[in-house]
Scaffold this motif. Structure first.
Motif, PDB file in Angstrom:
ATOM      1  N   LEU A 181      72.310  14.880  11.484  1.00 12.48           N
ATOM      2  CA  LEU A 181      71.388  14.703  12.609  1.00 12.48           C
ATOM      3  C   LEU A 181      70.052  14.083  12.224  1.00 12.48           C
ATOM      4  CD1 LEU A 181      71.995  18.054  14.526  1.00 12.48           C
ATOM      5  CD2 LEU A 181      72.825  15.788  15.147  1.00 12.48           C
ATOM      6  N   GLU A 182      69.589  14.338  10.993  1.00 12.25           N
ATOM      7  CA  GLU A 182      68.235  13.925  10.632  1.00 12.25           C
ATOM      8  C   GLU A 182      68.160  12.801   9.599  1.00 12.25           C
ATOM      9  OE1 GLU A 182      65.909  17.317   9.500  1.00 12.25           O
ATOM     10  OE2 GLU A 182      66.795  18.598  11.054  1.00 12.25           O
ATOM     11  N   HIS A 183      69.236  12.566   8.850  1.00 20.09           N
ATOM     12  CA  HIS A 183      69.136  11.623   7.741  1.00 20.09           C
ATOM     13  C   HIS A 183      70.015  10.376   7.888  1.00 20.09           C
ATOM     14  CE1 HIS A 183      66.586  14.305   5.431  1.00 20.09           C
ATOM     15  NE2 HIS A 183      67.400  15.308   5.751  1.00 20.09           N
ATOM     16  N   ILE A 184      71.295  10.557   8.233  1.00 18.31           N
ATOM     17  CA  ILE A 184      72.202   9.410   8.296  1.00 18.31           C
ATOM     18  C   ILE A 184      71.696   8.386   9.315  1.00 18.31           C
ATOM     19  CG2 ILE A 184      74.538   8.652   8.874  1.00 18.31           C
ATOM     20  CD1 ILE A 184      74.383  10.152   6.258  1.00 18.31           C
ATOM     21  N   ASN A 185      71.564   7.151   8.861  1.00 17.50           N
ATOM     22  CA  ASN A 185      71.095   6.011   9.671  1.00 17.50           C
ATOM     23  C   ASN A 185      69.656   6.167  10.170  1.00 17.50           C
ATOM     24  OD1 ASN A 185      73.517   4.741   9.280  1.00 17.50           O
ATOM     25  ND2 ASN A 185      74.345   5.219  11.309  1.00 17.50           N
ATOM     26  N   ARG A 186      68.941   7.137   9.605  1.00 16.31           N
ATOM     27  CA  ARG A 186      67.516   7.284   9.898  1.00 16.31           C
ATOM     28  C   ARG A 186      66.706   7.037   8.629  1.00 16.31           C
ATOM     29  NH1 ARG A 186      66.324  10.312  14.725  1.00 16.31           N
ATOM     30  NH2 ARG A 186      68.233  10.897  15.831  1.00 16.31           N
ATOM     31  N   THR A 187      67.045   7.763   7.582  1.00 17.78           N
ATOM     32  CA  THR A 187      66.398   7.538   6.288  1.00 17.78           C
ATOM     33  C   THR A 187      67.442   7.282   5.194  1.00 17.78           C
ATOM     34  OG1 THR A 187      66.421   9.906   5.750  1.00 17.78           O
ATOM     35  CG2 THR A 187      64.481   9.043   6.890  1.00 17.78           C
ATOM     36  N   THR A 188      68.710   7.464   5.507  1.00 19.01           N
ATOM     37  CA  THR A 188      69.776   7.388   4.502  1.00 19.01           C
ATOM     38  C   THR A 188      70.796   6.338   4.915  1.00 19.01           C
ATOM     39  OG1 THR A 188      69.444   9.730   4.017  1.00 19.01           O
ATOM     40  CG2 THR A 188      71.482   8.730   3.220  1.00 19.01           C
ATOM     41  N   PHE A 189      71.053   5.393   3.977  1.00 21.72           N
ATOM     42  CA  PHE A 189      71.892   4.245   4.292  1.00 21.72           C
ATOM     43  C   PHE A 189      72.836   3.954   3.122  1.00 21.72           C
ATOM     44  CE2 PHE A 189      67.822   3.906   6.437  1.00 21.72           C
ATOM     45  CZ  PHE A 189      68.184   3.674   7.753  1.00 21.72           C
ATOM     46  N   LEU A 190      73.610   2.891   3.282  1.00 23.39           N
ATOM     47  CA  LEU A 190      74.542   2.460   2.248  1.00 23.39           C
ATOM     48  C   LEU A 190      74.026   1.191   1.581  1.00 23.39           C
ATOM     49  CD1 LEU A 190      77.851   2.910   4.256  1.00 23.39           C
ATOM     50  CD2 LEU A 190      77.061   4.352   2.376  1.00 23.39           C
ATOM     51  N   PRO A 191      73.979   1.155   0.244  1.00 18.12           N
ATOM     52  CA  PRO A 191      73.578  -0.090  -0.428  1.00 18.12           C
ATOM     53  C   PRO A 191      74.685  -1.126  -0.314  1.00 18.12           C
ATOM     54  CG  PRO A 191      74.314   1.517  -2.041  1.00 18.12           C
ATOM     55  CD  PRO A 191      74.330   2.224  -0.707  1.00 18.12           C
ATOM     56  N   ALA A 192      74.316  -2.385  -0.436  1.00 17.86           N
ATOM     57  CA  ALA A 192      75.295  -3.471  -0.301  1.00 17.86           C
ATOM     58  C   ALA A 192      76.366  -3.415  -1.384  1.00 17.86           C
ATOM     59  CB  ALA A 192      74.588  -4.821  -0.339  1.00 17.86           C
ATOM     60  N   ALA A 238      71.447  -2.574   8.160  1.00 18.70           N
ATOM     61  CA  ALA A 238      70.380  -1.668   8.595  1.00 18.70           C
ATOM     62  C   ALA A 238      69.074  -2.429   8.772  1.00 18.70           C
ATOM     63  CB  ALA A 238      70.204  -0.550   7.567  1.00 18.70           C
ATOM     64  N   ASN A 239      68.269  -1.972   9.686  1.00 21.12           N
ATOM     65  CA  ASN A 239      66.946  -2.543   9.933  1.00 21.12           C
ATOM     66  C   ASN A 239      65.900  -1.486   9.579  1.00 21.12           C
ATOM     67  OD1 ASN A 239      64.597  -3.685  10.851  1.00 21.12           O
ATOM     68  ND2 ASN A 239      65.383  -4.190  12.892  1.00 21.12           N
ATOM     69  N   PHE A 240      65.065  -1.790   8.570  1.00 21.54           N
ATOM     70  CA  PHE A 240      64.080  -0.819   8.101  1.00 21.54           C
ATOM     71  C   PHE A 240      62.765  -0.853   8.888  1.00 21.54           C
ATOM     72  CE2 PHE A 240      66.123  -1.226   3.651  1.00 21.54           C
ATOM     73  CZ  PHE A 240      67.105  -0.302   4.018  1.00 21.54           C
ATOM     74  N   ALA A 241      62.683  -1.732   9.876  1.00 23.01           N
ATOM     75  CA  ALA A 241      61.450  -1.812  10.660  1.00 23.01           C
ATOM     76  C   ALA A 241      61.187  -0.463  11.335  1.00 23.01           C
ATOM     77  CB  ALA A 241      61.563  -2.911  11.718  1.00 23.01           C
ATOM     78  N   VAL A 300      64.544   5.271  -2.925  1.00 29.72           N
ATOM     79  CA  VAL A 300      63.824   4.004  -3.029  1.00 29.72           C
ATOM     80  C   VAL A 300      62.470   4.173  -2.358  1.00 29.72           C
ATOM     81  CG1 VAL A 300      63.838   1.551  -2.472  1.00 29.72           C
ATOM     82  CG2 VAL A 300      65.990   2.719  -2.972  1.00 29.72           C
ATOM     83  N   ARG A 301      61.425   3.936  -3.126  1.00 31.33           N
ATOM     84  CA  ARG A 301      60.080   4.122  -2.590  1.00 31.33           C
ATOM     85  C   ARG A 301      59.814   3.161  -1.426  1.00 31.33           C
ATOM     86  NH1 ARG A 301      56.136   3.078  -6.758  1.00 31.33           N
ATOM     87  NH2 ARG A 301      57.749   2.150  -8.050  1.00 31.33           N
ATOM     88  N   GLU A 302      59.000   3.625  -0.491  1.00 30.73           N
ATOM     89  CA  GLU A 302      58.740   2.874   0.735  1.00 30.73           C
ATOM     90  C   GLU A 302      58.330   1.431   0.464  1.00 30.73           C
ATOM     91  OE1 GLU A 302      55.724   2.850   4.598  1.00 30.73           O
ATOM     92  OE2 GLU A 302      55.675   4.519   3.165  1.00 30.73           O
ATOM     93  N   GLU A 303      57.455   1.245  -0.521  1.00 32.27           N
ATOM     94  CA  GLU A 303      56.958  -0.106  -0.779  1.00 32.27           C
ATOM     95  C   GLU A 303      58.012  -1.025  -1.390  1.00 32.27           C
ATOM     96  OE1 GLU A 303      55.473   2.543  -4.235  1.00 32.27           O
ATOM     97  OE2 GLU A 303      55.850   2.704  -2.065  1.00 32.27           O
ATOM     98  N   LYS A 304      59.150  -0.456  -1.821  1.00 33.76           N
ATOM     99  CA  LYS A 304      60.196  -1.287  -2.435  1.00 33.76           C
ATOM    100  C   LYS A 304      61.450  -1.369  -1.572  1.00 33.76           C
ATOM    101  CE  LYS A 304      58.906  -1.197  -7.250  1.00 33.76           C
ATOM    102  NZ  LYS A 304      59.406  -1.254  -8.630  1.00 33.76           N
ATOM    103  N   LYS A 305      61.451  -0.705  -0.441  1.00 35.51           N
ATOM    104  CA  LYS A 305      62.698  -0.623   0.336  1.00 35.51           C
ATOM    105  C   LYS A 305      63.177  -1.990   0.815  1.00 35.51           C
ATOM    106  CE  LYS A 305      60.775   0.481   4.937  1.00 35.51           C
ATOM    107  NZ  LYS A 305      59.326   0.386   4.629  1.00 35.51           N
ATOM    108  N   ASN A 344      58.615   4.216   8.038  1.00 32.31           N
ATOM    109  CA  ASN A 344      57.417   4.221   7.198  1.00 32.31           C
ATOM    110  C   ASN A 344      57.470   5.364   6.188  1.00 32.31           C
ATOM    111  OD1 ASN A 344      56.279   2.023   8.708  1.00 32.31           O
ATOM    112  ND2 ASN A 344      55.787   3.503  10.323  1.00 32.31           N
ATOM    113  N   GLN A 345      58.526   5.387   5.413  1.00 29.55           N
ATOM    114  CA  GLN A 345      58.691   6.413   4.392  1.00 29.55           C
ATOM    115  C   GLN A 345      59.725   5.955   3.380  1.00 29.55           C
ATOM    116  OE1 GLN A 345      60.491   9.222   7.517  1.00 29.55           O
ATOM    117  NE2 GLN A 345      61.599   9.799   5.659  1.00 29.55           N
ATOM    118  N   ASP A 346      59.919   6.745   2.323  1.00 26.87           N
ATOM    119  CA  ASP A 346      60.945   6.435   1.337  1.00 26.87           C
ATOM    120  C   ASP A 346      62.312   6.489   2.022  1.00 26.87           C
ATOM    121  OD1 ASP A 346      58.865   6.449  -0.486  1.00 26.87           O
ATOM    122  OD2 ASP A 346      59.279   8.486  -1.203  1.00 26.87           O
TER     123      ASP A 346
END
Length: 570
Positions: free
Chosen positions: A13-24, A84-87, A57-62, A90-92
């Motif tokens: 509910l809180e992480h998948i596709n919100r802050t947690t994604f799959l790398p290429a 995924a769209n990171f727009a 992955v730190r926010e500034e490097k995402k 504003n977090q890691d």
């Protein structure tokens, strides 16, 4: 090493596709519905579902990395993840290095659907039969609970057992087990009390497993060293399909190409070249290494730090040329019968591709002009000799760079500069007596047998023909039982079996010739051939080619082949 515990509900509910994604670098989702059902059965049965590995992955490097969303609604007809769209994030973020299949299965089971084909296309969702009493079986493969992907909640008319199909995802609507319990009691009001109690117990267990017990334990990899992350990822996935080093580089490339999608381009091109001729198994590693090698002034070391934005922009701008030269190289070697089995080192193709780039003659591979055909044969011979001498067996980036320098130093590209390349490789253009003796013992069907045989046909028209390795004296004639039945001595049997399966008893026939010959004794089949057949196949001139003359044939053909291989020097 410490792990972070989370509940399944919290992650879904809180992480998948919100802050947690799959790398290429992750492969695509591959589980079937029965795998998802078994996972949920394990969760309900209190079995461990193993640990997970997340890369923080730190926010500034995402934005350095391209990532993909988890499926909720999975469609087997289009099994490709959405980017995924990171727009607005504003977090890691976290990229899942190990556990993609399980997390996707949980997400589909709780939040989505699974569309698959079984006589027709079916869009299904995960249900749990609340009326089935959970009983453990002695068979570990038999499930305790009745989870099933279904098109709706209607009971099966062919099954007389008590059924109440509960949409598993509905459990997410309740913040407490008591609320879920009260809801199911209301819905089942008037039903047999024993069935209601069974349903209540299952609902409580389901809610507890998802919202109370912390069943997801993941390790956070926090390194900023991309190459270390690659190694961590590969090690974490060695139990399944071996993932290539290129996969994480594709994530970098996808993020930095301006107009093309690197992941799609490289995947599609890899599939394209692998479909040439009889087929290859060239990986994305080879294609990306080729991209570095065929782009001017780029380092060829295969490290993440070399995939900077400026370097990747050069590759993108050069991508059409890279594809053209790699494709033409594979088309050329395919024409000469180099297949996946005998292409001992794929890196040996890169100097050829680089030469095609420098020669800049668009139709060289398809040309039938005399000089071009001669040049094609030079490349064929060079590749066969280089592979037989294992010139690229321990090949390093230094070796490839040295050959690149050799080709850059050439002023004349009318002929492939084999002599200069061989000098840099430290190999001779021909074979020594010791090398020839070793080659003659090469067995049928090995990685080297076709390469050796191909050198015996310098005047052959290879274009669009398929050639098979054929036993001149049929293989079936050398069965031990048959040899003994013919009264052949033990000493002769040893010799017969030593040589019948070696290059000395092999030739290259067209597919039609091989089918026509089949297991016909050679002394019966040879008279049906044209007058040049013996010369064409380096066969000795003998009065009789009967089976009892096999050792005479071996000695005479050994001499003929050895002489031909001595003269093969370029």
């Amino acid at each position: 090493m410490s792990y972070v515990p989370k509940t399944i509900g919290e992650v879904i509910l809180e992480h998948i596709n919100r802050t947690t994604f799959l790398p290429a670098m992750q492969r695509e989702y591959v589980w079937d519905t029965d795998g998802i059902e078994k996972l949920f059965d394990s969760i309900m049965g209190n079995y461990p579902i193993s640990s997970f590995l997340f890369w923080k992955v730190r926010e500034e490097k995402k934005n350095l990395w391209t990532a993909y969303k988890f499926f909720s609604d999975f469609n087997k007809e289009a099994p490709h993840n959405e980017e995924a769209n990171f727009a607005g994030i504003n977090q890691d973020i976290y990229l899942v290095l190990d556990g993609q299949q399980r997390l996707t299965s949980l997400f589909i089971g709780l939040k989505g659907s699974y569309r698959y084909f079984y006589y027709s296309w079916k869009k299904t969702r995960l249900y749990l039969n609340l009326f089935k009493e959970p009983k453990r079986s002695d068979n570990p493969e038999e499930l305790t609970y009745e989870f099933a992907f279904r098109e709706n909640d209607q009971p099966s008319q062919k099954d007389s057992r008590p059924q109440y199909w509960y949409l598993v995802g509905d459990i997410l609507n309740f913040s407490s087990a008591s609320a879920a319990r009260s809801d199911i009691r209301t819905k089942l009001s008037g039903t047999d009390s024993q069935l209601i109690e069974n349903a209540v117990v299952l609902i409580e267990e389901l809610h507890s497993r998802l919202f109370t017990e912390k069943l997801i334990n993941y390790y956070e990899e926090r390194s900023d060293d991309s190459d270390k992350v690659v190694e961590v990822f590969i090690r974490a996935n060695t139990g399944g399909k071996r993932l290539e080093y290129s996969d994480i580089l594709l994530s970098t490339a996808t993020a930095k190409w301006r107009t093309l999608n690197a992941r799609d381009e490289i995947h599609d091109f890899t599939d394209d070249v692998n479909d040439i001729g009889s087929g290859y198994n060239l990986g994305k590693d080879f294609v990306l290494k080729g991209a570095l090698y065929l782009t001017d002034s780029l380092p060829i070391q295969y490290r993440v730090k070399n995939f900077t934005r400026p370097n990747l922009e050069k590759i993108e701008n050069n991508w059409d040329s890279i594809k053209s030269n790699l494709r033409d190289t594979v088309r050329l070697i395919s024409r000469f019968g180099f297949g996946d089995k005998n292409l001992i080192s794929t890196l040996a193709l890169l100097p050829i591709a680089f030469y095609l780039k420098k020669a800049d003659k668009k139709n060289l591979v398809d040309s039938t002009q005399k000089d071009d055909v001669r040049n094609q044969l030079v490349i064929q011979k060079w590749l066969a000799i280089a592979l037989l001498k294992n010139a690229f067996g321990g090949s390093s980036d230094t070796t490839l760079k040295n050959l690149q320098d050799v080709l850059n130093a050439q002023s004349d590209f009318s002929v492939f500069p084999y002599a200069a390349i061989n000098e840099k490789l430290g190999i001779e253009s021909g074979f020594t007596d010791a090398e020839i003796n070793n080659l003659l013992t090469t067995a049928y069907g090995s990685r080297y047998s076709y390469l050796i045989l191909s050198l015996l046909y310098p005047d052959r028209d290879w274009r669009d023909n398929i050639y098979h390795e054929d036993h001149i004296f049929p293989k079936s004639s050398f069965a031990l039982k048959g040899l003994k039945a013919q009264g052949i001595s033990e000493e002769q049997i040893v010799n017969y079996q030593r040589y019948f399966n070696t290059v000395i008893n092999l030739q290259l026939l067209t597919a039609n010739e091989n089918l026509e010959k089949n297991a016909t004794p050679f002394n019966e089949w040879l008279p049906t051939r044209d007058t040049n057949f013996r010369r064409r196949h380096s066969l000795p001139d003998m009065d009789c080619y009967g089976f009892d003359k096999f050792m005479d044939f071996v000695e005479k053909r050994r001499i003929l082949i050895a002489e031909k291989l001595k003269q093969i020097a370029m």
